[in-house]
Motif scaffolding. Structure first.
Motif, PDB file in Angstrom:
ATOM      1  N   VAL A 152      39.512  24.653  48.294  1.00 35.44           N
ATOM      2  CA  VAL A 152      40.406  25.805  48.431  1.00 35.44           C
ATOM      3  C   VAL A 152      39.710  27.031  47.857  1.00 35.44           C
ATOM      4  O   VAL A 152      39.031  26.956  46.826  1.00 35.44           O
ATOM      5  CB  VAL A 152      41.732  25.541  47.688  1.00 35.44           C
ATOM      6  CG1 VAL A 152      42.571  26.797  47.587  1.00 35.44           C
ATOM      7  CG2 VAL A 152      42.521  24.443  48.394  1.00 35.44           C
ATOM      8  N   ARG A 153      39.855  28.171  48.533  1.00 36.64           N
ATOM      9  CA  ARG A 153      39.187  29.396  48.074  1.00 36.64           C
ATOM     10  C   ARG A 153      40.208  30.519  47.905  1.00 36.64           C
ATOM     11  O   ARG A 153      40.548  31.206  48.854  1.00 36.64           O
ATOM     12  CB  ARG A 153      38.099  29.804  49.067  1.00 36.64           C
ATOM     13  CG  ARG A 153      36.856  28.920  48.987  1.00 36.64           C
ATOM     14  CD  ARG A 153      35.905  29.220  50.118  1.00 36.64           C
ATOM     15  NE  ARG A 153      36.377  28.641  51.372  1.00 36.64           N
ATOM     16  CZ  ARG A 153      35.727  28.737  52.528  1.00 36.64           C
ATOM     17  NH1 ARG A 153      34.601  29.408  52.586  1.00 36.64           N
ATOM     18  NH2 ARG A 153      36.210  28.188  53.619  1.00 36.64           N
ATOM     19  N   VAL A 154      40.698  30.662  46.689  1.00 36.75           N
ATOM     20  CA  VAL A 154      41.653  31.718  46.350  1.00 36.75           C
ATOM     21  C   VAL A 154      40.891  32.873  45.715  1.00 36.75           C
ATOM     22  O   VAL A 154      40.036  32.642  44.854  1.00 36.75           O
ATOM     23  CB  VAL A 154      42.729  31.195  45.364  1.00 36.75           C
ATOM     24  CG1 VAL A 154      43.659  32.307  44.929  1.00 36.75           C
ATOM     25  CG2 VAL A 154      43.515  30.063  46.001  1.00 36.75           C
ATOM     26  N   PRO A 155      41.153  34.123  46.119  1.00 38.21           N
ATOM     27  CA  PRO A 155      40.491  35.260  45.473  1.00 38.21           C
ATOM     28  C   PRO A 155      40.770  35.276  43.970  1.00 38.21           C
ATOM     29  O   PRO A 155      41.904  35.082  43.537  1.00 38.21           O
ATOM     30  CB  PRO A 155      41.116  36.477  46.166  1.00 38.21           C
ATOM     31  CG  PRO A 155      41.649  35.955  47.469  1.00 38.21           C
ATOM     32  CD  PRO A 155      42.060  34.535  47.212  1.00 38.21           C
ATOM     33  N   ILE A 156      39.721  35.500  43.161  1.00 40.18           N
ATOM     34  CA  ILE A 156      39.854  35.492  41.694  1.00 40.18           C
ATOM     35  C   ILE A 156      39.657  36.908  41.164  1.00 40.18           C
ATOM     36  O   ILE A 156      38.528  37.412  41.129  1.00 40.18           O
ATOM     37  CB  ILE A 156      38.831  34.545  41.046  1.00 40.18           C
ATOM     38  CG1 ILE A 156      39.006  33.124  41.594  1.00 40.18           C
ATOM     39  CG2 ILE A 156      38.973  34.552  39.525  1.00 40.18           C
ATOM     40  CD1 ILE A 156      37.995  32.132  41.064  1.00 40.18           C
ATOM     41  N   PRO A 157      40.730  37.592  40.756  1.00 43.13           N
ATOM     42  CA  PRO A 157      40.577  38.940  40.177  1.00 43.13           C
ATOM     43  C   PRO A 157      40.035  38.851  38.754  1.00 43.13           C
ATOM     44  O   PRO A 157      40.336  37.913  38.010  1.00 43.13           O
ATOM     45  CB  PRO A 157      42.005  39.475  40.196  1.00 43.13           C
ATOM     46  CG  PRO A 157      42.876  38.260  40.124  1.00 43.13           C
ATOM     47  CD  PRO A 157      42.127  37.173  40.853  1.00 43.13           C
ATOM     48  N   GLU A 158      39.237  39.825  38.367  1.00 39.16           N
ATOM     49  CA  GLU A 158      38.657  39.843  37.026  1.00 39.16           C
ATOM     50  C   GLU A 158      39.648  40.369  35.989  1.00 39.16           C
ATOM     51  O   GLU A 158      39.608  39.976  34.828  1.00 39.16           O
ATOM     52  CB  GLU A 158      37.392  40.703  37.025  1.00 39.16           C
ATOM     53  CG  GLU A 158      36.279  40.163  37.904  1.00 39.16           C
ATOM     54  CD  GLU A 158      35.808  38.783  37.463  1.00 39.16           C
ATOM     55  OE1 GLU A 158      35.832  38.506  36.242  1.00 39.16           O
ATOM     56  OE2 GLU A 158      35.419  37.979  38.336  1.00 39.16           O
ATOM     57  N   ASP A 159      40.524  41.280  36.406  1.00 37.22           N
ATOM     58  CA  ASP A 159      41.500  41.860  35.480  1.00 37.22           C
ATOM     59  C   ASP A 159      42.697  42.345  36.284  1.00 37.22           C
ATOM     60  O   ASP A 159      42.755  42.186  37.516  1.00 37.22           O
ATOM     61  CB  ASP A 159      40.879  42.996  34.653  1.00 37.22           C
ATOM     62  CG  ASP A 159      40.159  44.008  35.544  1.00 37.22           C
ATOM     63  OD1 ASP A 159      40.640  44.261  36.675  1.00 37.22           O
ATOM     64  OD2 ASP A 159      39.111  44.530  35.116  1.00 37.22           O
TER      65      ASP A 159
END
Length: 526
Positions: free
Chosen positions: A227-234
């Motif tokens: 699964v590839r969910v966008p990962i926000p940094e902040d």
């Protein structure tokens, strides 16, 4: 709604795991930002779920709209312009609901609806085979026969069989074994196995397997098959994933054409899904279709305003909800909150879930939709039911959802015209006596699925504690759709203390236990 929370919470977990990769895959297939699919899934779950009158339907981005979205983004000059079309499409859906256009769904034959469910079940299984073996470069939302890379459904399966990933396949087999064991054995042994659902255990096993084998050359699972969910940094980067419509283009006629197309296709898909999920509902509840259009329109307005894809009620998620024991709209709403909290709090953990485990979960969903026994049942009902059913299934498998439904509907109409050329078809009410609650309904010489809306309305308007005499002595052809309506109404009649006397050439029967079995024995209707 909270009375059924013990059923809805486990079901919402299953729907969440089914919806997550589909939201991302449909966004990828649509040429839109990945986060837009998640927005649509969240809005479809929370907003549409709360406003809808459907107790078991689940809404979100639909694969059937992917081609329209992909073309529109390029033709309209950017994603922000496309979002304006989504908002306007939602407003048009509100107008459809106000004009009571929801009745359109009643004019699709039962054989076509069943064919749609079966065809989607087969497509789910076929499309998940490559994921099961750890090979599929195409997006998870690609549900058409011809795929974005030039391959088709079957060639992709052959490619997968030549490129099997040992690790992905092993964990998929383990996950499938867990699901079958849970469903057929453990869930009947102890209450704990009903509270903790098999799909959740299978997913956890998949995460552990990936963690233990990620450095292995043989059993490791490639990141392409997770699964590839966008990962926000902040927080700023998270908020930066939202997009907003460009209202400066509201006078562009191309925007309005796209908006109307989205509204029309999304409404049609929703109404067909409503008809199908109502048939799957164990409690045989009826969804108010005009309210559903209003809910979908509101959802599309909100989704478009914050950067999401267009929304419809979706049969894959809805059927997963039903098959997992969902009983009220709380399961759809909770799954939306699961999507929201997971993309904020645990995106890295979600990105450790192998797609092959999710494929195993969808195998079970697909099989329950397309059981082999259903083909035999439709065959036994005769060629007038079996031919439209089969054409719909084949059309969906070898083209796409809307084309397959259109093919089945065309054949269904042809069958009815062939059968109806001798006689007109109508519903006739007579002898209503308000004082003693006795109502006589005489069915015409020929009654077809075109009469579903009228008959449903008359039956639903019957007062409580009334006595209905249903006379079919003049009837020479009674469509299977009408028999199913009568069979479904029998449960409502018991709840509303309505007595039904069925009058036929064979005699009179009070509250027959099964209309389907009764009419099988009626020589002129068999």
């Amino acid at each position: 709604m909270f009375k059924t929370l013990k059923n809805d919470l486990p079901a919402s977990i299953v729907v969440f795991f089914v919806a997550l990769p589909l939201c991302l895959g449909i966004a990828l297939a649509s040429g839109a930002p990945l986060f837009s699919g998640l927005i649509a899934g969240i809005v479809g779950g929370i907003v549409v779920g709360a406003l809808s009158g459907s107790q078991i339907g689940v809404s979100g981005p639909a694969a059937g709209l992917a081609a329209i979205v992909l073309t529109a983004i390029g033709a309209l000059g950017g994603y922000e312009n496309f979002l304006l079309a989504v908002v306007l499409g939602g407003i048009i859906q509100l107008i459809f609901g106000i004009l009571k256009a929801g009745i359109i769904g009643y004019y699709f034959p039962s054989s076509v609806i069943k064919g749609m469910l079966t065809g989607i079940g087969i497509i789910i299984i076929l499309k998940q085979i490559p994921h099961f073996f750890g090979y599929d470069p195409d997006p998870e939302g690609d549900f058409a026969f011809f795929q974005v890379d030039g391959e088709n459904t079957f060639s992709e399966i052959f490619n997968a069989l030549n490129n099997i990933s040992p690790g992905a396949t092993l964990v998929a087999v383990i996950g499938l074994a867990i699901l079958l064991l849970w469903d057929r054995v453990l869930s009947k042994k102890a209450k704990i196995f009903q509270l903790v659902q098999g799909p959740l255990v299978a997913v956890l096993v998949g995460i552990v397997f990936y963690s233990l084998t990620q450095n292995s050359d043989v059993w490791g699972i490639s990141s392409d098959h997770l699964v590839r969910v966008p990962i926000p940094e902040d927080a700023a980067s998270f908020l930066g994933q939202f997009s907003f419509p460009n209202f400066g283009e509201i006078t562009n006629p191309e925007i309005w054409i796209t908006a109307f197309t989205i509204a029309l296709v999304a409404s049609l898909e929703t109404l067909l899904c409503v008809e199908a999920t109502d048939k799957l509902d164990p409690e045989k509840r009826v969804t108010p279709t005009n309210r559903e259009l209003l809910a979908q329109g509101t959802g599309n307005i909100i989704s478009g305003m914050i950067g999401g894809l267009p929304i419809t009620q979706v049969i894959v998620r809805s059927s997963a909800n039903i098959q997992s024991g969902g009983r009220s709209k709380m399961s759809a709403i909770i799954h939306g909150f699961f999507l929201l909290t997971s993309v904020i709090l645990i995106p890295r953990l979600l990105n450790m879930i192998p797609l092959s485990v999710l494929a195993a979960i969808l195998f079970i969903v697909g099989y329950k939709l397309a059981k082999p026994a259903l083909f035999r049942k439709m065959y036994d009902l005769g060629w007038k039911q079996f031919v439209p059913f089969t054409v719909t299934v084949l059309g969906i498998v070898f083209t796409d959802l809307l084309v397959g439904i259109g093919m089945g509907l065309a054949v269904g109409i042809a069958v009815i015209l062939i059968k109806s050329y001798q006689n007109s078809h109508f519903l006739h009410m007579e002898g209503e006596d308000v004082d003693d609650g006795r109502i006589k309904m005489t069915l015409a010489e020929e009654v077809t699925f075109f009469n579903k809306g009228a008959i449903l309305k008359e039956l639903d308007n019957l007062p409580e504690d009334s006595f209905l005499e249903l006379d079919v002595r003049k009837t020479r052809y009674l469509d299977n759709d009408i028999i199913e309506i009568l069979d479904d109404f029998a449960e409502k009649a018991r709840n509303r203390n309505i007595t039904i006397k069925l009058v036929s050439e064979r005699g009179e029967v009070i509250n027959p236990p099964s209309y389907i079995e009764f009419f099988k024995l009626e020589p002129k209707l068999a």
